[in-house]
Write an enzyme that holds these catalytic residues in place. Sequence first.
Site, PDB file in Angstrom:
ATOM      1  N   GLU A 158      18.283  -8.501 -14.073  1.00 51.78           N
ATOM      2  CA  GLU A 158      18.196  -8.548 -12.610  1.00 51.78           C
ATOM      3  C   GLU A 158      19.257  -9.503 -12.104  1.00 51.78           C
ATOM      4  O   GLU A 158      19.451 -10.586 -12.666  1.00 51.78           O
ATOM      5  CB  GLU A 158      16.835  -9.109 -12.140  1.00 51.78           C
ATOM      6  N   ASP A 215       0.827  -1.216   0.000  1.00 45.21           N
ATOM      7  CA  ASP A 215       0.000   0.000   0.000  1.00 45.21           C
ATOM      8  C   ASP A 215       0.859   1.263   0.000  1.00 45.21           C
ATOM      9  O   ASP A 215       0.546   2.239  -0.674  1.00 45.21           O
ATOM     10  CB  ASP A 215      -0.914   0.042   1.234  1.00 45.21           C
ATOM     11  N   GLU A 262       9.731 -12.215 -16.188  1.00 45.96           N
ATOM     12  CA  GLU A 262       9.777 -13.584 -15.671  1.00 45.96           C
ATOM     13  C   GLU A 262       8.490 -14.377 -15.827  1.00 45.96           C
ATOM     14  O   GLU A 262       7.839 -14.732 -14.827  1.00 45.96           O
ATOM     15  CB  GLU A 262      10.170 -13.566 -14.187  1.00 45.96           C
TER      16      GLU A 262
HETATM   17  C1  PNW Z   1      12.529 -11.750  -9.099  1.00 48.06           C
HETATM   18  N1  PNW Z   1      13.054 -17.926  -7.256  1.00 48.06           N
HETATM   19  O1  PNW Z   1      11.724 -12.787  -8.679  1.00 48.06           O
HETATM   20  C2  PNW Z   1      11.557 -10.632  -9.383  1.00 48.06           C
HETATM   21  O2  PNW Z   1      11.624 -10.173 -10.699  1.00 48.06           O
HETATM   22  C3  PNW Z   1      11.606  -9.504  -8.408  1.00 48.06           C
HETATM   23  O3  PNW Z   1      10.386  -8.841  -8.409  1.00 48.06           O
HETATM   24  C4  PNW Z   1      11.992 -10.030  -7.040  1.00 48.06           C
HETATM   25  O4  PNW Z   1      11.903  -9.067  -6.052  1.00 48.06           O
HETATM   26  C5  PNW Z   1      13.404 -10.558  -7.148  1.00 48.06           C
HETATM   27  O5  PNW Z   1      13.524 -11.517  -8.174  1.00 48.06           O
HETATM   28  C6  PNW Z   1      13.920 -11.178  -5.863  1.00 48.06           C
HETATM   29  O6  PNW Z   1      13.148 -12.286  -5.509  1.00 48.06           O
HETATM   30  C7  PNW Z   1      12.158 -14.031  -8.336  1.00 48.06           C
HETATM   31  O7  PNW Z   1      12.346 -18.481  -6.378  1.00 48.06           O
HETATM   32  C8  PNW Z   1      11.436 -14.670  -7.341  1.00 48.06           C
HETATM   33  O8  PNW Z   1      13.978 -18.542  -7.819  1.00 48.06           O
HETATM   34  C9  PNW Z   1      11.738 -15.953  -6.989  1.00 48.06           C
HETATM   35  C10 PNW Z   1      12.774 -16.613  -7.639  1.00 48.06           C
HETATM   36  C11 PNW Z   1      13.498 -15.987  -8.633  1.00 48.06           C
HETATM   37  C12 PNW Z   1      13.179 -14.686  -8.979  1.00 48.06           C
END
Ligand code: PNW
Length: 498
Positions: A402, A75, A192
Amino acid sequence: MILQKLLFVFYTSSLFWKNNLCADNRKFPSDFKFGVATASYQVEGAWNADGKGENIWDHLTHSQPHLVKDNSTGDIACDAYHNSKEDLALLEDLGVDFYHFSLSWARILPTGYTDGPVNEAGVKYYANILSELEKRKIEAVITLFHWDMPQKLQDDFGGLLNDTFIDVFASYAQLAFRLFGSRVKYWITFNEPFIMCQHGFENARKAPAITKAPGIDLYTCGHVVLKAHAKTYRIYDKLYRKTQKGRIAIALDTDWFEPASADPKDLEAAERFLQFQFGWFAHPLVFGNYPQVMIDRIEERSKKEGFKTSRLPEFTKKEIDEIKGTFDFIGLNHYTSTLAKWREDIAIGKPESSKDLSVSVSKDSSWEGSASSWLKVVPWGLRKIAKWIKDTYKNPEIMIAENGYSDPGGILNDSRRINYYREYLSNVLKAIYDDGVNITAYTAWSFMDNFEWLEGYTQKFGLYSVNFSDPERPRTPKSSVNFYKNVIRTRCLVDRCL
Ligand code: PNW
């Protein structure tokens, strides 16, 4: 003679030193770009300010607060909506070449539809960021969709599970090109899709957290995403590329999968996971269709389960032609590696995507951890995945969209994060210079601490820390800011580069 021998030893060891131990003293190419990233729902806050519509993350965190670890919401988050002036100053101070952020679709189009109202305040917010970035000579990398679907689209037709989404998304994208495209050189359609579809429709770890049809809905979601992406790419290509001169791609996430042993079966298991995660989307973009191993395995199991056709949808010939080649570069979101071990096929029963894949995964106990259970520090995995992408997909240009490290927060002297960045960037150098991978940009996730989805505010990825108990949400640089600043300024990871 002795002198000659000594000289030879000295010469060869200095070569060894130069090529191996000291490989970090090579400069990043002069046109290599460095940036930082955020995503709208994770930082903006202002969830209902100035006419913004509700999205599926607003909906999920409000209606099922228990799903979020600390019962928190986005929020207010970092209140980036009200702090762009300060944040732009921080970006300028960091010296980044680009800022990678996403648009909140429902902030621009509260209902999601272009034939509904356009929210002028939302448009103004992004237009201001873009012109301020331009003044500071910081390029914008914009993601059109980082998971925050307008709730109305979810309610009206089921969002990503319905082909209706394709045109609705393409119209929104076209509006974004029209409004902002003259100032945007890099567009990313979807963030993703693997995580989004798998977590959104198979294991309820992301909104809309619908798990009605495991082994089915996630593949439908992927199919819809690929068609929406391709349609958007074609529109950009036909109507905007010539005048706006930007480039457009998708951001795909993948771990590197390291075979758990030298057993050829484990090699096959690792390769299969790569195909099911990265190949699911990269293969259609490069070759027009899903990886053969996905097609074969899912079809075989579906038939045995009693389905008439495969749970993996099929593309028509026309769709294959439309999808093939729709990328100007590949956005790679990479954080960690995983060990892959062969697993005997699981007995036929209820469908589930992990049964289609049938690979046992684990983490090596020697790998350093982070605040996220899935994120282990495996820097060489980045080099391996980059090389694998080069070899498997005809040497595409790769933007690392990223990469980053989480801690529990409250750590301003974040030496582990610095170590993570240094080691992963060192492997970017090796991938570029030793393996000839065409990596042209690197993005640190994240610019600042933010709302980490269902983990709430318990895992922090930021270069800047944010005080979430202060209504002003002040930002404080961590030590990693200085480290990254130096890397960007010197294009070099050590005190001096060659
Ligand atoms: C990415 N995993 O997500 C996202 O693009 C972001 O929004 C997020 O904050 C960042 O990575 C950190 O988590 C992921 O479980 C979430 O392997 C989970 C995974 C990988 C990327």
